[in-house]
Design a protein around this motif. Structure first.
Motif, PDB file in Angstrom:
ATOM      1  N   TYR A   1      23.438  42.921  36.801  1.00 32.67           N
ATOM      2  CA  TYR A   1      23.002  42.995  35.350  1.00 32.67           C
ATOM      3  C   TYR A   1      21.790  43.927  35.261  1.00 32.67           C
ATOM      4  O   TYR A   1      21.644  45.340  34.106  1.00 32.67           O
ATOM      5  CB  TYR A   1      22.128  41.979  35.841  1.00 32.67           C
ATOM      6  N   LEU A   2      21.744  44.941  36.916  1.00 28.63           N
ATOM      7  CA  LEU A   2      20.960  45.775  36.203  1.00 28.63           C
ATOM      8  C   LEU A   2      21.672  46.701  36.107  1.00 28.63           C
ATOM      9  O   LEU A   2      21.214  48.126  36.739  1.00 28.63           O
ATOM     10  CB  LEU A   2      19.906  46.034  38.117  1.00 28.63           C
ATOM     11  N   GLY A   3      22.990  47.539  37.178  1.00 28.93           N
ATOM     12  CA  GLY A   3      23.495  48.238  37.109  1.00 28.93           C
ATOM     13  C   GLY A   3      24.713  48.735  37.664  1.00 28.93           C
ATOM     14  O   GLY A   3      25.216  49.548  37.471  1.00 28.93           O
ATOM     15  N   LYS A   4      24.567  48.210  39.154  1.00 27.30           N
ATOM     16  CA  LYS A   4      24.948  48.232  39.485  1.00 27.30           C
ATOM     17  C   LYS A   4      26.829  48.048  40.130  1.00 27.30           C
ATOM     18  O   LYS A   4      26.789  46.626  39.531  1.00 27.30           O
ATOM     19  CB  LYS A   4      24.244  47.865  41.060  1.00 27.30           C
ATOM     20  N   LEU A   5      27.655  48.612  39.973  1.00 28.85           N
ATOM     21  CA  LEU A   5      29.127  48.870  39.847  1.00 28.85           C
ATOM     22  C   LEU A   5      29.417  47.731  41.497  1.00 28.85           C
ATOM     23  O   LEU A   5      28.855  48.069  42.922  1.00 28.85           O
ATOM     24  CB  LEU A   5      29.792  49.891  40.428  1.00 28.85           C
ATOM     25  N   ILE A   6      29.367  46.252  41.057  1.00 25.11           N
ATOM     26  CA  ILE A   6      30.211  45.278  41.855  1.00 25.11           C
ATOM     27  C   ILE A   6      31.303  45.508  41.899  1.00 25.11           C
ATOM     28  O   ILE A   6      32.064  45.061  43.333  1.00 25.11           O
ATOM     29  CB  ILE A   6      29.119  44.283  41.595  1.00 25.11           C
ATOM     30  N   GLY A   7      32.730  45.620  41.429  1.00 21.29           N
ATOM     31  CA  GLY A   7      33.770  45.726  41.127  1.00 21.29           C
ATOM     32  C   GLY A   7      34.462  45.877  40.448  1.00 21.29           C
ATOM     33  O   GLY A   7      34.093  46.385  39.990  1.00 21.29           O
ATOM     34  N   HIS A   8      36.093  45.634  40.608  1.00 17.63           N
ATOM     35  CA  HIS A   8      37.195  46.297  39.791  1.00 17.63           C
ATOM     36  C   HIS A   8      37.957  45.059  39.062  1.00 17.63           C
ATOM     37  O   HIS A   8      38.343  44.078  40.055  1.00 17.63           O
ATOM     38  CB  HIS A   8      37.736  47.522  40.301  1.00 17.63           C
ATOM     39  N   ILE A   9      38.415  44.981  37.777  1.00 23.34           N
ATOM     40  CA  ILE A   9      39.162  44.038  37.909  1.00 23.34           C
ATOM     41  C   ILE A   9      40.663  44.687  37.362  1.00 23.34           C
ATOM     42  O   ILE A   9      40.648  45.616  36.617  1.00 23.34           O
ATOM     43  CB  ILE A   9      39.149  43.381  36.380  1.00 23.34           C
ATOM     44  N   SER A  10      41.442  44.733  38.183  1.00 27.80           N
ATOM     45  CA  SER A  10      42.691  45.605  37.451  1.00 27.80           C
ATOM     46  C   SER A  10      43.882  45.343  36.705  1.00 27.80           C
ATOM     47  O   SER A  10      43.584  43.848  36.204  1.00 27.80           O
ATOM     48  CB  SER A  10      43.785  45.781  39.527  1.00 27.80           C
ATOM     49  N   TYR A  11      44.790  45.816  36.369  1.00 31.21           N
ATOM     50  CA  TYR A  11      45.786  45.601  34.517  1.00 31.21           C
ATOM     51  C   TYR A  11      46.469  44.161  35.264  1.00 31.21           C
ATOM     52  O   TYR A  11      45.922  42.921  34.007  1.00 31.21           O
ATOM     53  CB  TYR A  11      46.914  46.339  34.725  1.00 31.21           C
ATOM     54  N   ASN A  12      46.519  43.359  36.505  1.00 30.71           N
ATOM     55  CA  ASN A  12      46.724  42.378  36.368  1.00 30.71           C
ATOM     56  C   ASN A  12      45.516  41.010  36.306  1.00 30.71           C
ATOM     57  O   ASN A  12      45.994  39.526  36.828  1.00 30.71           O
ATOM     58  CB  ASN A  12      48.203  42.006  37.752  1.00 30.71           C
ATOM     59  N   GLY A  13      45.085  41.297  36.514  1.00 26.83           N
ATOM     60  CA  GLY A  13      43.318  40.327  36.043  1.00 26.83           C
ATOM     61  C   GLY A  13      42.598  40.026  37.514  1.00 26.83           C
ATOM     62  O   GLY A  13      41.718  39.413  37.294  1.00 26.83           O
ATOM     63  N   ARG A  14      43.526  40.632  38.417  1.00 29.43           N
ATOM     64  CA  ARG A  14      42.705  40.531  40.125  1.00 29.43           C
ATOM     65  C   ARG A  14      41.149  41.008  39.741  1.00 29.43           C
ATOM     66  O   ARG A  14      41.404  42.442  39.418  1.00 29.43           O
ATOM     67  CB  ARG A  14      43.142  40.433  41.143  1.00 29.43           C
ATOM     68  N   TYR A  15      40.297  40.587  40.219  1.00 27.09           N
ATOM     69  CA  TYR A  15      38.615  41.548  40.665  1.00 27.09           C
ATOM     70  C   TYR A  15      38.667  41.759  41.972  1.00 27.09           C
ATOM     71  O   TYR A  15      38.824  40.918  42.978  1.00 27.09           O
ATOM     72  CB  TYR A  15      38.033  40.018  40.636  1.00 27.09           C
TER      73      TYR A  15
END
Length: 84
Positions: free
Chosen positions: A65-79
Motif C-alpha cells: 500500500y505505501l509503495g514499497k516493492l515487495i515481490g514480482h509475479i512471473s508470466y506463469n503466475g507465480r508470486y
C-alpha cells in the motif's frame, strides 16, 4: 492490506519487435488489489486479454500500500517475494 501490481508488455526481439517499447495497442496499467491472489488474477487476465507470450511480459511488480516493492509475479503466475 492493499497491493498494486504493474501490468506491462514489451516487444519480443525474437519476433522482430522493439524490446524497448510496449506493444502497440497494449496499455501499461497499475491495478489496485486486495490480496496477492487478486494480483495474480489481474496478471492472468491482462496476459489473456492481450494474448501476450512470455517474451512480451514485462509487468508483475507487486507493491504494498505505501509503495514499497515487495515481490514480482512471473508470466506463469507465480508470486516471488524479494527474498526468493
Amino acid at each position: 492490506m492493499m497491493y498494486a501490481v504493474t501490468l506491462k508488455s514489451i516487444g519480443d526481439i525474437d519476433h522482430g519487435e522493439n524490446p524497448y517499447e510496449s506493444l502497440p495497442g497494449v496499455p501499461d496499467k497499475t491495478m489496485i488489489c486486495v490480496s496477492i491472489e487478486d494480483c495474480q488474477q489481474c496478471v492472468e487476465e491482462y496476459i489473456d486479454e492481450y494474448d501476450l507470450g512470455a517474451g512480451n511480459w514485462d509487468g508483475g511488480d507487486v507493491y504494498e500500500y505505501l509503495g514499497k516493492l515487495i515481490g514480482h509475479i512471473s508470466y506463469n503466475g507465480r508470486y516471488w517475494t524479494l527474498a526468493e
